[in-house]
Design a protein around this motif. Structure first.
Motif, mmCIF file in Angstrom:
data_model
loop_
_atom_site.group_PDB
_atom_site.id
_atom_site.type_symbol
_atom_site.label_atom_id
_atom_site.label_comp_id
_atom_site.label_asym_id
_atom_site.label_seq_id
_atom_site.Cartn_x
_atom_site.Cartn_y
_atom_site.Cartn_z
ATOM 1 N N TYR A 15 3.363 3.653 17.950
ATOM 2 C CA TYR A 15 2.100 3.536 18.668
ATOM 3 C C TYR A 15 2.136 4.461 19.868
ATOM 4 O O TYR A 15 3.174 4.637 20.497
ATOM 5 N N ASN A 48 0.785 -1.228 0.000
ATOM 6 C CA ASN A 48 0.000 0.000 0.000
ATOM 7 C C ASN A 48 0.816 1.277 0.000
ATOM 8 O O ASN A 48 0.261 2.347 -0.234
ATOM 9 N N ILE A 58 -5.218 -1.531 13.629
ATOM 10 C CA ILE A 58 -4.142 -1.437 12.637
ATOM 11 C C ILE A 58 -4.520 -0.518 11.474
ATOM 12 O O ILE A 58 -3.717 0.282 10.997
ATOM 13 N N VAL A 109 -6.274 -10.648 6.666
ATOM 14 C CA VAL A 109 -6.196 -9.584 5.652
ATOM 15 C C VAL A 109 -6.890 -10.089 4.394
ATOM 16 O O VAL A 109 -6.554 -11.145 3.874
ATOM 17 N N VAL A 157 -6.881 -4.582 20.961
ATOM 18 C CA VAL A 157 -5.499 -4.460 20.473
ATOM 19 C C VAL A 157 -5.417 -3.228 19.588
ATOM 20 O O VAL A 157 -6.364 -2.474 19.468
ATOM 21 N N LEU A 158 -4.254 -3.061 18.947
ATOM 22 C CA LEU A 158 -4.080 -1.896 18.083
ATOM 23 C C LEU A 158 -5.101 -1.932 16.953
ATOM 24 O O LEU A 158 -5.331 -2.976 16.367
ATOM 25 N N ILE A 204 -8.744 -5.399 6.905
ATOM 26 C CA ILE A 204 -7.983 -6.060 7.970
ATOM 27 C C ILE A 204 -8.960 -6.332 9.107
ATOM 28 O O ILE A 204 -9.549 -5.384 9.644
ATOM 29 N N ILE A 263 -5.336 2.186 2.899
ATOM 30 C CA ILE A 263 -5.273 0.737 2.772
ATOM 31 C C ILE A 263 -6.449 0.266 1.932
ATOM 32 O O ILE A 263 -7.600 0.503 2.272
ATOM 33 N N LEU A 270 -5.104 -12.336 12.878
ATOM 34 C CA LEU A 270 -5.221 -11.192 11.971
ATOM 35 C C LEU A 270 -5.572 -11.721 10.578
ATOM 36 O O LEU A 270 -4.884 -12.583 10.050
ATOM 37 N N LYS A 278 -3.248 6.910 9.967
ATOM 38 C CA LYS A 278 -2.551 8.045 10.588
ATOM 39 C C LYS A 278 -1.192 8.270 9.938
ATOM 40 O O LYS A 278 -0.682 9.374 9.919
ATOM 41 N N GLN A 279 -0.598 7.192 9.428
ATOM 42 C CA GLN A 279 0.704 7.329 8.761
ATOM 43 C C GLN A 279 0.538 7.740 7.311
ATOM 44 O O GLN A 279 1.492 7.712 6.534
ATOM 45 N N LEU A 315 -4.098 2.943 12.555
ATOM 46 C CA LEU A 315 -2.683 3.257 12.713
ATOM 47 C C LEU A 315 -2.066 3.604 11.353
ATOM 48 O O LEU A 315 -1.332 4.574 11.211
ATOM 49 N N MET A 316 -2.402 2.798 10.340
ATOM 50 C CA MET A 316 -1.838 3.056 9.017
ATOM 51 C C MET A 316 -2.430 4.321 8.408
ATOM 52 O O MET A 316 -1.743 5.055 7.707
#
Lengths: 305, 296, 237
Positions: free
Chosen positions: A263, A23, B249, B294, B246-247, B264, B260, B292, B255-256, B252-253
């Motif tokens: 994180y 991605n 994900i 995907v 949990v995270l 997930i 995607i 997990l 935010k970066q 999180l991605m």
């Protein structure tokens, strides 16, 4: 024993890494002036290959991650200087000073040429890095250090409240230098030669001008101040002058760095949000720790009293 | 042996951590554990048990209890009600093996893969004073006679329906309180919630015992009611979505700066193919085993 | 790839004849002011004065030794004669003024007269000749053999302009001495294309150069010129 434990397997990291590779697309363009010429680039790349390992020494290692260039357009604009004839000085008998002849230029005005070949097919690079996993506490009441070295590469602004941060501190980042093969040197030289040839009128005038400038190849080398091979000059341009290596390094650092946590979790952590006029329920987090072994990454945290 | 040998993501919480969270919850959101009439918002000192709220709750003037209707005085010609309260205090959780508190004999030893809950519950009901009953009786009698007259002359059916009147709540000077100790045995399970495809960690009640409440029919009645309250009122509120454990994900991605294009999801590791119990309640911990997934 | 055609200084590639009495592009007249004093300078394009100035030749060593005058730009400030205006130059005694033409196809003449003498003494009139002590330089761009004639003395020589076979320097002029009798110091000189040949006059001279044997590349290109011919249909039948 810690109150809360979270473990993520190496396999999960690898699949997340694959997801990231599938991605992630990055692009950048810029140009810089080098006096007589302007050079620029417009690049777009994605990631392929590479292996991710969690290691027993509390580090995460990514090896041989390929940077595949979808576009590596190199732009070169040259301001052809005036080509002049004559000149030089005549030695006169002492004590008369030498007399210097004026020069006459065969071009009036400064014609510009510009080429923009795509070199994506000719280069490939690898990135490898190793990072140590660490947990840090961010205390919002403590002002950031001055100068704040992280400021230029921080993705998200510093929070206004306390947080626990998990970082992957890079230990080493290895990025292959740009290495353009001979064929790219020839490609650039031919393209440039055609461009120069196109600005010179045909017929005997071209022969004369080519004789004056000593041939296009030498003329280009003179203009670009290329001491040796053009492909080496190009590699140097990308590696040093453009700072593209820094860009790739920074890109890695943006994701994995002392400045950007992978994180973050608020302290106190909001267990229940504010609702119907009630204040949120927050619980204090203590002793967040994170460690890596060759099988998994384990994070632990306690609930404060 | 690694924690994730048989799953992708492993999460666990120790009973000490849960009990600390419960303590924070009781102090910061007392209205989840205290129910009563509006009267007690102004007079919290008359409750059966003093509510120990966090200072920030008091500063924010958050209500200390969830307001309920008064208990009606049945048969009265005018709507009358009594103040009451129900408070849960001293809540504790014990994951198998049981070692935080002892279960009553009726519940036996804490079975494997179960958790025990202990709390103190106090029910308080106002007992109106004779003085106030004498005071309001003429009004009740007058209303009673007036309504009787309407029935005699056959006018009742012709009257439009009277609007619902707010009950008169008799003033309380002191509650009659009954405090009992309550034990429950519960277990966790994964499941979906209608309208929400992701997996939720749910708490289910296996057994309940009120200690030393007699006579037996009253105890059974109280237990039955509290069982219903727990199953339908409180435990559904404690369900936790798997993503929250949990995270997140995807987030999180995002935010970066990554969009995607794949789904997930986190799914419980299957039982028994993956792990023998999931979630597992053992070693004084609640353990969740998650995979997990995907999907393109 | 984008390109922008160069704007050529076309006369450079056209001129095949040069004459010190008609100064054109690629020629430079270097006049030496041997004595201190004031001088009138006239620059004419054809018969028209396009520039008039006073040259003050002084003994101060801080004054320049060489002043270059590009006659192509004189009078370009505004149309018409500039003869009403007088500009001034200050030059060191023994210094030189270099009159050259950077572009265009105009032809110029330069004259210098001494001021202050009882009669105005003409020190230089390029239209007729170059005085002894002056220099005349020609930069030759078209390769081939040039015949050089000093019409004052009828002396002749040849200058061969060669095509370079490798890198070379253009700023290395070749000096040809003209002796007191007006004869050239050598009968033959050879330079590379784009270099200059400088005639240092030991006597009054008027120098003409003419391309008499163009290099093959010039002839070949002439022959290779594409032509478009339309023939009248044959209607004799």
């Amino acid at each position: 024993m810690a109150h809360f434990t979270l473990a993520v397997s190496e396999g999960t990291f690898r699949r997340s890494f694959d997801l990231l590779k599938r991605n992630l697309r990055f692009s950048k363009s810029d140009q810089a002036s080098f006096g007589i010429f302007v050079a620029g680039y417009d690049v777009r790349a994605h990631l392929e290959g590479g292996t991710l390992d969690l290691r027993a020494d509390n580090t995460i290692s990514v090896r041989e991650l390929d940077i595949r260039w979808d576009r590596l357009r190199f732009t070169l604009g040259i301001n052809i200087p005036e080509i002049c004839v004559g000149g030089g000085c005549i030695n006169m008998p002492w004590p008369i000073p030498d007399i210097c002849l004026p020069r006459v230029c065969v071009f009036s005005g400064n014609p510009d040429i510009s080429i923009s070949p795509d070199l994506a097919a000719f280069v490939a690079q690898e990135v490898s890095f190793t990072g140590r996993v660490v947990a840090r506490y961010f205390d919002a009441s403590v002002p950031p250090p001055l100068p704040d070295l992280c400021a230029p590469i921080r993705i998200e602004p510093l929070p206004d409240h306390n947080q626990w941060h998990i970082h992957i501190d890079p230990q080493t980042i290895d990025v292959d230098l740009f290495d353009f093969p001979d064929i790219v040197g020839n490609l650039i030289e031919n393209t440039l030669s055609n461009a120069v040839r196109a600005i010179i009128p045909g017929g005997f005038v071209r022969d004369i001008i080519l004789a004056i400038i000593g041939g296009i190849a030498d003329f280009i080398r003179f203009l670009l101040d290329i001491p040796d091979e053009i492909d080496e000059w190009l590699s140097d341009l990308f590696n040093v002058s453009f700072g593209l290596l820094d860009f790739i390094g920074t890109l890695v650092l943006d994701f994995f760095s002392t400045c950007n946590p992978i994180y973050r979790i608020d302290d106190p952590f909001e267990l229940l949000p504010a609702s119907n006029g009630l204040i949120p329920v927050r619980i204090p987090l203590r002793n967040l720790s994170v460690r890596v072994n060759d099988a998994e990454m384990v994070a632990e945290v306690d609930i404060g009293g | 042996m690694a924690l994730t040998d048989r799953c992708d993501i492993f999460g666990s919480v120790h009973e000490k951590g849960i009990n600390r969270i419960v303590r924070h919850l009781m102090r910061q959101r007392p209205s989840l554990f205290n129910y009563g009439t509006a009267f007690f918002l102004r007079n919290p000192n008359l409750l059966c048990e003093r509510i120990q709220a966090a200072p920030e709750v008091l500063q924010a003037h958050d209500p200390l209890l969830s307001v309920q209707d008064p208990v009606p005085i049945l048969g009265a010609a005018i709507p009358l009600g009594l103040n009451w309260c129900l408070q849960f205090t001293d809540l504790q959780i014990d994951f198998h093996p049981g070692n935080v508190f002892h279960l009553p004999n009726e519940l036996g030893n804490l079975p494997a893969q179960r958790l025990a809950l202990r709390m103190r519950g106090c029910f308080g009901l106002d007992c109106p004073s004779e003085e106030f009953i004498r005071e309001i009786l003429p009004q009740v009698e007058a209303e009673e006679v007036a309504q009787r007259g309407k029935e005699v002359f056959g006018t009742k059916e012709r009257q439009p329906a009277a609007p619902e009147r707010e009950p008169i709540v008799l003033p309380t000077r002191k509650l009659q309180c009954l405090c009992v100790e309550l034990f429950a045995v519960l277990h966790f399970e994964w499941g979906t919630i209608p309208g929400n495809p992701q997996q939720w960690l749910k708490l289910r009640l296996d057994g309940l015992e009120i200690v030393d409440l007699g006579p037996a029919p009253l105890e059974e009645m109280a237990e039955c009611y509290i069982r219903a309250v727990l199953k339908l009122g409180i435990l559904p509120r404690l369900s936790v979505p798997i993503e929250a454990m949990v995270l997140n994900i995807t987030e999180l991605m995002r935010k970066q700066g990554l969009a995607i294009g794949e789904t997930i999801t986190l799914q419980p590791t299957p039982v028994p193919a993956g792990v023998p119990n999931n979630p597992a309640v053992e070693d004084d911990r609640l353990k969740a085993f998650i995979n997990l997934v995907v999907e393109v | 790839m984008t390109t922008q055609k160069a704007s050529l200084n076309r006369p450079v590639f056209k001129l095949q004849e040069f004459d010190s009495s008609n100064l054109t592009v690629l020629t430079t007249l270097i006049h030496r002011f041997a004595e201190a004093g004031s001088y009138d300078l006239f620059v004419r394009r054809g018969e028209r004065v396009v520039h008039r100035a006073t040259v003050n030749v002084v003994r101060e060593t801080c004054a320049p030794h060489q002043i270059d005058v590009d006659m192509a730009v004189l009078g370009s400030a505004e149309k018409g004669c500039e003869c009403g205006k007088r500009e001034g130059y200050t030059l060191r005694e023994g210094g030189v003024m270099c009159f050259f033409v950077s572009r265009g196809s105009a032809r110029f003449r330069v004259s210098v007269q001494q001021i202050g003498a009882k009669e105005k003494r003409t020190l230089l009139d390029s239209a007729s000749s170059i005085p002894a002590g002056d220099l005349f330089a020609v930069t030759l761009v078209l390769p081939g053999v040039y015949r050089v004639v000093n019409t004052e003395s009828k002396a002749e020589m040849t200058v061969e302009v060669e095509m370079p076979s490798g890198p070379y320097r253009m700023d290395q002029p070749t000096v040809v001495e003209i002796g007191r009798t007006g004869k050239f110091g050598s009968r033959r000189a050879s330079i590379m294309l784009g270099q200059s040949v400088v005639f240092r006059c030991g006597a009054q001279a008027r120098i003409r150069l003419e391309l008499v044997k163009p290099h093959d590349i010039l002839q070949k290109r002439e022959q290779e010129k594409r032509r478009f011919t339309i023939r009248k249909p044959d209607t004799s039948d």
